[in-house]
Write a protein that holds these residues in place. Structure first.
Motif, mmCIF file in Angstrom:
data_model
loop_
_atom_site.group_PDB
_atom_site.id
_atom_site.type_symbol
_atom_site.label_atom_id
_atom_site.label_comp_id
_atom_site.label_asym_id
_atom_site.label_seq_id
_atom_site.Cartn_x
_atom_site.Cartn_y
_atom_site.Cartn_z
ATOM 1 N N TYR A 1 -35.343 -6.595 14.089
ATOM 2 C CA TYR A 1 -36.104 -6.440 12.858
ATOM 3 C C TYR A 1 -35.729 -5.130 12.179
ATOM 4 O O TYR A 1 -35.260 -4.194 12.816
ATOM 5 N N GLU B 1 -36.487 2.049 10.139
ATOM 6 C CA GLU B 1 -35.831 1.860 11.435
ATOM 7 C C GLU B 1 -35.390 0.429 11.653
ATOM 8 O O GLU B 1 -35.784 -0.489 10.936
ATOM 9 N N LEU B 2 -34.585 0.272 12.704
ATOM 10 C CA LEU B 2 -34.283 -1.044 13.251
ATOM 11 C C LEU B 2 -35.082 -1.163 14.526
ATOM 12 O O LEU B 2 -35.247 -0.184 15.260
ATOM 13 N N LEU B 3 -35.542 -2.351 14.813
ATOM 14 C CA LEU B 3 -36.314 -2.571 16.031
ATOM 15 C C LEU B 3 -35.650 -3.722 16.795
ATOM 16 O O LEU B 3 -35.513 -4.825 16.269
ATOM 17 N N ILE C 1 -35.849 -6.061 20.114
ATOM 18 C CA ILE C 1 -36.784 -6.501 21.153
ATOM 19 C C ILE C 1 -36.058 -7.488 22.061
ATOM 20 O O ILE C 1 -35.429 -8.434 21.580
ATOM 21 N N HIS D 1 -36.465 1.333 19.429
ATOM 22 C CA HIS D 1 -36.629 1.769 18.037
ATOM 23 C C HIS D 1 -35.439 2.645 17.647
ATOM 24 O O HIS D 1 -35.169 3.646 18.311
#
Lengths: 120, 160
Positions: free
Chosen positions: A30, A35-37, A39, A103
């Motif tokens: 995401y 930021e980019l996340l 998971i 993160h």
């Protein structure tokens, strides 16, 4: 959609083939303004058996599920190539309930800012 | 002569099963299944394991005086797991509902919500009253003590 993160396929080291089973974990990615996340599902992996490494420009996630029998050892591996917009010094990662969250903050010049427009 | 196919591109249309050695073919199938799972989400998991087999993410182990069942359930919280033991039957149901984090745009979504249901019959009778279930690191571990009759016993062999 920006291309600030791209996947690098697993190569499958020979060491790994002898020792255990490699699994490509399912991953969500995401992005928001800051930021980019990333998971990832890593069941059975605890923090001490998990490495999240940045060898610029690559982000490598590797989780190990040790087993008394080496053949049954499971290794989760996923590698992504980051572009220059990420501030790699500020990456944070935590794992909880077998789910890893990484993160990746964007470096200052790449953050989205709202500029207030003033009237004359 | 053994043909071992390491990726789906090399997969031939038809190969007699006799040509496979078992562990390798299982590995090939499991790789193929992983690819399929990623394309279709864990659709098969919503019922039994893939192709009607117990799913790969669950294991049952005989630890002598007890049976230990483990199931990978990453991101599932305790309240979303239901476990029923009656006689030698075990039924496990778990649900995971994922929603994208607020304010984010999705680039890639491979993780899926799922409803996992698995029913299986245990090889021996267990004491359901003293069974334990623990959810940790995304793994459900169910410890089922065997009933007294099913406990392992050592029989001394007498020389005649």
């Amino acid at each position: 959609m920006t291309q600030n993160i791209a996947e690098t396929p697993n190569t499958g080291s020979s060491e790994l083939k002898q020792r255990g089973r490699e699994i490509v974990p399912a991953v969500d990615i995401y992005e928001n303004d800051h930021e980019l996340l990333v998971i990832a599902d890593l069941p059975r992996v605890t923090a001490e058996n998990l490495t999240v490494e940045v060898h610029h420009p690559e982000l490598k996630i590797q989780g190990r599920v040790p087993s008394t029998n080496h053949k049954n050892e499971v290794i989760y591996t996923r590698t992504f190539r980051l572009d220059a917009s990420m501030d790699v010094t500020k990456i944070e990662a935590k794992i909880s309930e077998g789910v890893l969250e990484v993160h990746l903050p964007k470096s200052e010049p790449y953050r989205v800012r709202k500029i207030e427009v003033t009237g004359a | 002569m053994l043909n071992i196919y390491r990726n789906t591109n090399e997969w031939p249309g038809f190969v007699p099963f006799a040509q496979f050695d078992l562990p390798e073919s299982r590995r090939t199938f499991s790789n193929l299944r992983q690819d399929l799972d990623r394309v279709f989400g864990n659709y098969e998991q919503s019922r039994n394991g893939p192709f009607g087999q117990p799913s790969e993410n669950s294991q049952i182990r005989d630890a002598g005086s007890e049976l230990i069942v483990t199931i990978d359930l990453p991101g599932v919280s305790k309240k979303d797991v239901e476990l029923t033991i009656s006689g030698d039957n075990v039924f496990i149901r778990a649900t995971r509902t994922l929603s994208p984090p607020e304010g984010y745009t999705a680039h890639r979504r491979e993780r899926s919500s799922f409803k996992f249901e698995q029913a299986f019959q245990l090889p021996v009778a267990v004491e359901s009253k003293t069974a334990l279930a623990n959810l940790q690191d995304g793994v459900l571990t169910v410890t089922l003590p065997k009933s007294p009759n099913a406990q392992p016993k050592q029989i001394t062999v007498k020389a005649g």
